[in-house]
Design an enzyme around this catalytic site. Structure first.
Site, mmCIF file in Angstrom:
data_model
loop_
_atom_site.group_PDB
_atom_site.id
_atom_site.type_symbol
_atom_site.label_atom_id
_atom_site.label_comp_id
_atom_site.label_asym_id
_atom_site.label_seq_id
_atom_site.Cartn_x
_atom_site.Cartn_y
_atom_site.Cartn_z
ATOM 1 C CE1 TYR A 1 -2.033 2.869 -8.331
ATOM 2 C CE2 TYR A 1 -0.422 4.404 -9.237
ATOM 3 C CZ TYR A 1 -0.987 3.745 -8.151
ATOM 4 O OH TYR A 1 -0.482 3.943 -6.893
ATOM 5 N NE ARG B 288 -0.831 -1.924 -8.091
ATOM 6 C CZ ARG B 288 -1.037 -1.208 -6.991
ATOM 7 N NH1 ARG B 288 -0.584 0.021 -6.921
ATOM 8 N NH2 ARG B 288 -1.683 -1.706 -5.976
ATOM 9 C CD GLN C 181 -3.129 -2.306 5.805
ATOM 10 O OE1 GLN C 181 -2.126 -1.629 5.802
ATOM 11 N NE2 GLN C 181 -3.151 -3.527 6.303
ATOM 12 C CG ASN C 182 -5.594 -5.733 0.117
ATOM 13 O OD1 ASN C 182 -4.549 -5.270 0.575
ATOM 14 N ND2 ASN C 182 -5.899 -7.006 0.194
ATOM 15 C CG HIS D 187 -4.737 2.327 2.136
ATOM 16 N ND1 HIS D 187 -3.769 1.394 2.430
ATOM 17 C CD2 HIS D 187 -4.794 3.135 3.226
ATOM 18 C CE1 HIS D 187 -3.276 1.625 3.639
ATOM 19 N NE2 HIS D 187 -3.886 2.673 4.142
ATOM 20 C CG ASN E 181 2.006 -12.353 7.611
ATOM 21 O OD1 ASN E 181 2.907 -12.850 6.942
ATOM 22 N ND2 ASN E 181 1.618 -11.110 7.468
HETATM 23 P P1 NAD Z 1 2.742 -5.439 2.664
HETATM 24 O O1 NAD Z 1 3.175 -5.685 1.255
HETATM 25 O O2 NAD Z 1 3.474 -4.464 3.483
HETATM 26 O O3 NAD Z 1 2.791 -6.815 3.455
HETATM 27 C C1 NAD Z 1 2.236 -7.981 2.933
HETATM 28 C C2 NAD Z 1 2.173 -8.993 4.033
HETATM 29 O O4 NAD Z 1 1.472 -10.116 3.526
HETATM 30 C C3 NAD Z 1 3.528 -9.497 4.531
HETATM 31 O O5 NAD Z 1 3.553 -9.458 5.937
HETATM 32 C C4 NAD Z 1 3.599 -10.928 4.019
HETATM 33 O O6 NAD Z 1 4.331 -11.792 4.867
HETATM 34 C C5 NAD Z 1 2.130 -11.279 3.977
HETATM 35 N N1 NAD Z 1 1.760 -12.361 3.058
HETATM 36 C C6 NAD Z 1 2.348 -12.712 1.884
HETATM 37 N N2 NAD Z 1 1.698 -13.741 1.336
HETATM 38 C C7 NAD Z 1 0.673 -14.046 2.176
HETATM 39 C C8 NAD Z 1 -0.352 -15.009 2.146
HETATM 40 N N3 NAD Z 1 -0.480 -15.880 1.134
HETATM 41 N N4 NAD Z 1 -1.244 -15.050 3.182
HETATM 42 C C9 NAD Z 1 -1.141 -14.185 4.219
HETATM 43 N N5 NAD Z 1 -0.180 -13.246 4.293
HETATM 44 C C10 NAD Z 1 0.714 -13.172 3.283
HETATM 45 O O7 NAD Z 1 1.206 -5.113 2.584
HETATM 46 P P2 NAD Z 1 0.302 -4.274 3.562
HETATM 47 O O8 NAD Z 1 0.647 -4.560 4.971
HETATM 48 O O9 NAD Z 1 -1.093 -4.430 3.073
HETATM 49 O O10 NAD Z 1 0.817 -2.795 3.277
HETATM 50 C C11 NAD Z 1 0.495 -1.921 2.723
HETATM 51 C C12 NAD Z 1 0.068 -1.276 1.475
HETATM 52 O O11 NAD Z 1 0.059 -2.097 0.342
HETATM 53 C C13 NAD Z 1 -1.337 -0.864 1.649
HETATM 54 O O12 NAD Z 1 -1.318 0.521 1.570
HETATM 55 C C14 NAD Z 1 -2.112 -1.420 0.450
HETATM 56 O O13 NAD Z 1 -2.983 -0.424 -0.035
HETATM 57 C C15 NAD Z 1 -1.042 -1.690 -0.504
HETATM 58 N N6 NAD Z 1 -1.192 -2.783 -1.486
HETATM 59 C C16 NAD Z 1 -2.416 -3.295 -1.841
HETATM 60 C C17 NAD Z 1 -2.486 -4.337 -2.752
HETATM 61 C C18 NAD Z 1 -3.836 -4.874 -3.127
HETATM 62 O O14 NAD Z 1 -4.811 -4.127 -3.156
HETATM 63 N N7 NAD Z 1 -3.940 -6.184 -3.395
HETATM 64 C C19 NAD Z 1 -1.336 -4.905 -3.281
HETATM 65 C C20 NAD Z 1 -0.096 -4.354 -2.911
HETATM 66 C C21 NAD Z 1 -0.055 -3.305 -1.999
#
Ligand code: NAD
Length: 248
Positions: free
Chosen positions: A68, A71, A102-103, A120, A216
């Protein structure tokens, strides 16, 4: 893509209340890896059960804490991209724009979005693992090696994010559900639609009669309920989708 953008602009442009659900994909172009993308996703390199569960943390607190810390460093060095900025700029053009993410990276807030629901949690906040009530948002004071201990009860401190197997804060989830049920249109950006209950929000919006628009580069689980699927990257599509309509 141009036809899909034109159709999506019509739906979004006629909404007074817009709800937006974002996922890891919106931050991909800021250099933050998503969870599930095959080549670069975080889970392609690490085991989620070890790094994002309470059991994993208790088994090896230093390993999880260091992951973490890495990250947090990534997020601290990243900048909001044109997608985050387009959403922040669009706030003033709607009677209400509810941004649900969700980020955990805080990039929407750094781009200027004010009404933000973080489903989240936020990686820059820290809470007591034993839930004594201690919470703090001072990432600059956090060590990068061993996890710190709670100044109140002496237990471990952990990042304030929802791990696998944990419930979302019921008040936060309820607020998000209410926005989904009341919106005139819902925009779903950069999420695979695999993580529940977040993925249920567009279902709720659709059920309440609002059209759903997905953005997406890949097909997602939510495309079936979408009125329009815009295939493209968030930083490229959102500025086009949300640009102010030319006066007619
Ligand atoms: P996921 O990783 O499951 O899916 C990511 C999605 O983003 C995919 O469908 C992919 O095709 C799409 N994608 C990739 N590049 C893209 C772009 N440039 N523009 C638009 N779409 C794009 O992520 P999720 O659905 O958010 O799933 C869940 C979990 O991941 C959440 O619980 C979240 O908290 C966590 N997460 C958060 C972060 C962050 O805060 N940045 C990073 C990684 C994971």
């Amino acid at each position: 893509m141009d036809n899909a953008i034109a159709r999506a602009r019509e739906l979004i442009g006629s909404a007074r209340r817009l709800a937006v659900l974002t996922g890891a994909g919106i931050s991909a172009e800021s250099g933050i890896p998503t969870f599930r993308d095959a080549q670069t996703g975080l889970w392609a390199q690490y085991d989620p059960m070890q790094l994002a569960t309470e059991e994993g943390f208790r088994a090896d607190p230093a390993l999880v804490w260091r992951w973490y810390a890495w990250r947090r460093g990534l997020v601290a060095g990243a900048q909001p991209n044109a997608g985050h900025r387009a959403l922040a700029a669009a706030q003033s053009r709607y009677e209400h724009l509810a941004l649900i993410t969700q980020n955990v990276d805080g990039l929407h807030a750094r781009a200027g979005s004010t009404e933000l629901i973080e489903l989240h949690g936020n990686i820059m906040r820290t809470v007591c693992l034993d839930r004594c009530g201690f919470a703090e948002a001072a990432p600059e004071r956090l060590p990068s090696g061993e996890p710190p201990t709670c100044p109140r009860c002496g237990g471990w401190l952990r990042p304030d994010v929802v791990w696998f197997g944990e419930m979302l804060d019921p008040e936060v989830l309820q607020a998000a559900g209410a926005q989904a049920a009341r919106c005139d249109a819902m925009l779903v950006v950069g999420t695979s639609g695999l993580v529940y209950p977040a993925a249920g929000l567009p279902v709720g919006a659709r059920r309440a009669g609002a059209p759903v628009i997905t953005v997406n580069p890949e097909a997602t689980e939510l495309d079936g309920l979408a009125a329009v699927c815009v295939r493209g990257r968030a930083a490229e599509v959102l500025p086009r989708l949300l640009a102010a309509q030319a006066p007619g």
